[in-house]
Design a protein around this motif. Structure first.
Motif, short mmCIF file in Angstrom:
data_model
loop_
_atom_site.label_atom_id
_atom_site.label_comp_id
_atom_site.label_asym_id
_atom_site.label_seq_id
_atom_site.Cartn_x
_atom_site.Cartn_y
_atom_site.Cartn_z
N GLU A 113 7.89 -9.01 28.27
CA GLU A 113 8.64 -9.81 29.13
C GLU A 113 8.30 -11.30 28.51
O GLU A 113 7.69 -11.44 27.93
CB GLU A 113 8.17 -9.77 30.56
N ASP A 114 9.65 -12.25 28.85
CA ASP A 114 9.41 -13.48 28.54
C ASP A 114 9.02 -13.85 27.12
O ASP A 114 8.11 -14.65 26.85
CB ASP A 114 8.38 -14.15 29.55
N THR A 133 14.40 -9.80 34.50
CA THR A 133 13.38 -8.77 35.00
C THR A 133 13.85 -7.94 36.09
O THR A 133 13.54 -6.71 35.82
CB THR A 133 12.42 -9.79 35.46
MG LIG Z 1 11.87 -12.49 34.27
#
Ligand SMILES: [Mg+2]
Ligand SMILES: Nc1ncnc2c1ncn2[C@@H]1O[C@H](COP(=O)(O)OP(=O)(O)OP(=O)(O)O)[C@@H](O)[C@H]1O
Length: 575
Positions: free
Chosen positions: A265-266, A189
């Motif tokens: 994300e993720d 991130t």
């Molecule tokens: Mg992350």
């Protein structure tokens, strides 16, 4: 007699040395204590007096007074450092001085090793004391309910220049998807944030994240990235048949700007609907000026994980790149420690950080934050998180645990609606959690755990009863009870059991240690790993344009490669 002797020894002891720096002063103090305790006569006397003080109150009082004289003599060097902004304002000078000599007394009383071998302890003292903000905040709070370093993240990113150059070189270009993968907490991130910040006005950035727990919120990251399309009351998919809906999503992405970066994300938590839509977008956006940047925890993916299958599939495309983030190497860990501590970390501190955090920036940050306060550094991040939480007030601990049931992000209304704390205590506990880096604010009406691993650790530690207590009534059962939000993809409703109607145990995330065993690829080494790269596919067979020499090699998935059991991984290495 003993009292008089101790008082005159303290008063006549060498006066404080002023070296001009806090570290220098503390070193001088440690040296003086060491010399005093190493002195054959004085060392023996101190041992005897300390032993006698355990059963004789007058000796104990005399010992206490003599220490207070010494502490008062040396405290001004800390006070001055606070005034000059070297240490946080809430630093307790006396506690800091006491902590500097504590390891020496420990050695004196517990081992018969000569104190000149206590340099090891001294260097640790140096690290702790030099850790301005960290040590200062901790020392200020000994025995209190607010003991932790307030800042654990650093504003500047350490290393990763090569990885940033790789991402820069992909925009604009033929690549449509870059998969940034690596262990939990390795800095995916952070890297993507830095990339997005650099992209600046060049591209429109859309962002969304997948959900951690099983939840019936289809297309969650897309709904977050495209709120206008999915609408406030979105139930998941845009209306209409699926193909038409997918087309509308693709159009919305391309319409967002001339050049678009879509951050997902993720991905390791992507549900079936998200995986399908991503497959579609990857094809549909083949000729669009769009770069999808997806982050994915490689240590979450078992070989048969549906996202692993998706990754393998997408990686076959010539329009996919993979960027694997290795842990920080030793210089990287040292640089991170330097940034957190605001001082040069002692080599043995760096050794321990490397050994225990294994180059993982999140673990490293957490170890640094817990270090001064823990007699023993916790071996897992879960321990670190729980140890840090245990130092907060009971209310804050309770609230953090309850909040963990809601997911990584929890709306203020929801916490209020649980009625776990009266309004004013709720505010105080939230403030404490925010101040101590457990929660951050998420928009104007919600909080988020500072890191997924904090959230996961707390969630895993819950007892079944606590989980139930933190589960509000089903939507609609009480007009005063806020329902679990069903729209914001970052807010996770606890799914109900189809048979009992009671909340089904949500899937707690695996701890980093456990999940490591489930990795599809070999992870025998504790050293930062480097995934073998089979070929470099850039035109002309070299590096992509603008990527400096020594940069991580990137590999397009179109390149011929040896058959492999697990999804192909592009390797990057950086500090
Ligand atoms: Mg992350
Ligand atoms: N290169 C770096 N320099 C400084 N701090 C870093 C760096 N990389 C990561 N960090 C810090 O380490 C912590 C974890 O980083 P980050 O959240 O980016 O990890 P992640 O790989 O995205 O983890 P997860 O898989 O849990 O999402 C954050 O506090 C982040 O600021």
């Amino acid at each position: 007699m003993v009292a008089d002797l101790l008082a005159s020894m303290a008063e006549e002891s060498v006066p404080r040395t002023e070296t001009g720096t806090l570290l220098g002063d503390l070193r001088a103090n440690a040296r003086l204590v060491r010399e005093t305790l190493s002195d054959p006569r004085q060392g023996r006397l101190f041992k005897a007096v300390i032993a006698a003080s355990t059963w004789d109150t007058r000796t104990a009082e005399a010992l206490h007074r003599s220490y207070e004289i010494r502490v008062a003599e040396w405290s001004p060097c800390v006070t001055r450092a606070v005034e000059q902004g070297e240490l946080p304002p809430d630093t307790d000078p006396a506690e800091l001085i006491r902590a500097v000599s504590a390891p020496l007394y420990y050695r004196l009383l517990t081992t018969s090793a000569p104190l000149d071998e206590a340099a090891h302890g001294l260097s640790r003292v140096r690290s702790g004391a030099g850790g301005g903000k960290v040590a200062g905040a901790w020392f200020a709070d000994v025995g209190d309910t607010h003991p932790m370093a307030r800042r654990v993240s650093v504003p500047e990113m350490v290393g990763r220049r090569a990885e940033l150059a790789v991402l820069d070189a992909l925009l604009p270009g033929d690549t449509r998807l870059v998969l940034v993968d690596g262990d939990a907490g390795v800095g995916k991130t952070r890297l993507v944030q830095a990339f997005v910040a650099r992209v600046g006005g060049r591209a429109t950035v859309l962002r969304g994240g997948c959900l951690q727990f099983e939840a019936d919120i289809p297309y969650a990251p897309f709904a977050e990235a495209l709120p206008d399309l999915f609408g406030e009351e979105a139930t998941g998919a845009p209306t209409g048949d699926r193909v038409a809906a997918y087309r509308r999503v693709a159009e919305a992405v391309t319409r967002a700007g001339d050049l678009v970066v879509l951050v997902l994300e993720d991905l390791h938590w992507a549900d079936a609907s998200t995986r399908d839509l991503l497959r579609h977008l990857h094809r549909a956006l083949a000729d669009a000026d769009v770069l999808i940047v997806a982050t994915c925890r490689s240590d979450e993916l078992t070989a048969d994980h549906p996202v692993a299958t998706l990754v393998t599939e997408l990686a076959r495309s010539p329009r996919t790149e993979r960027l694997h983030l290795d842990p920080l190497d030793r210089p990287g860990v040292a640089a991170l420690a330097r940034a957190v501590l605001d001082a040069e970390p002692a080599p043995d501190l760096v050794d321990q950080l490397v050994a225990r955090a294994e180059g993982n920036p999140f673990f490293t940050e957490e170890l640094l934050a817990a270090w001064p306060g823990s007699g023993d550094v916790p071996r897992t991040v879960r321990d670190i998180v729980l140890t840090r939480l245990a130092r907060l007030s009971k209310n804050a601990q309770h609230l953090a645990r309850l909040a963990s049931v809601a997911g990584r992000t929890v709306p203020h209304d929801l916490l209020q609606g649980l009625g776990a704390l009266p309004e004013d205590e709720l505010g105080t506990a939230l403030r404490e959690l925010v101040d101590h880096g457990q929660l951050t604010t998420a928009g104007s009406d919600a909080y988020a755990f500072r890191h997924a691993l904090i959230h996961e650790s707390l969630y895993r530690d819950l007892l079944p009863g606590e989980r139930r207590a933190a589960t509000p009534a089903s939507p609609g059962t009480s007009p005063t009870t806020p329902s679990w939000p069903d729209r914001d993809p970052r807010r996770v409703p606890p799914p109900s059991s189809p048979t009992t109607g009671t909340p089904r145990a949500t899937r707690p995330a695996r701890s980093p240690r456990r999940s490591r065993r489930l990795r599809p690829r070999s992870t025998g080494s504790r050293r930062p790993r480097r995934t073998p790269t089979t070929s470099v596919p850039w035109a002309g067979g070299g590096r992509p344009p603008n990527v400096p020499r020594g940069s991580p090699t990137t590999r397009s998935s179109s390149a011929p490669r040896r058959p492999r059991a697990s999804p192909a991984t592009t390797s990057a290495r950086s500090s």
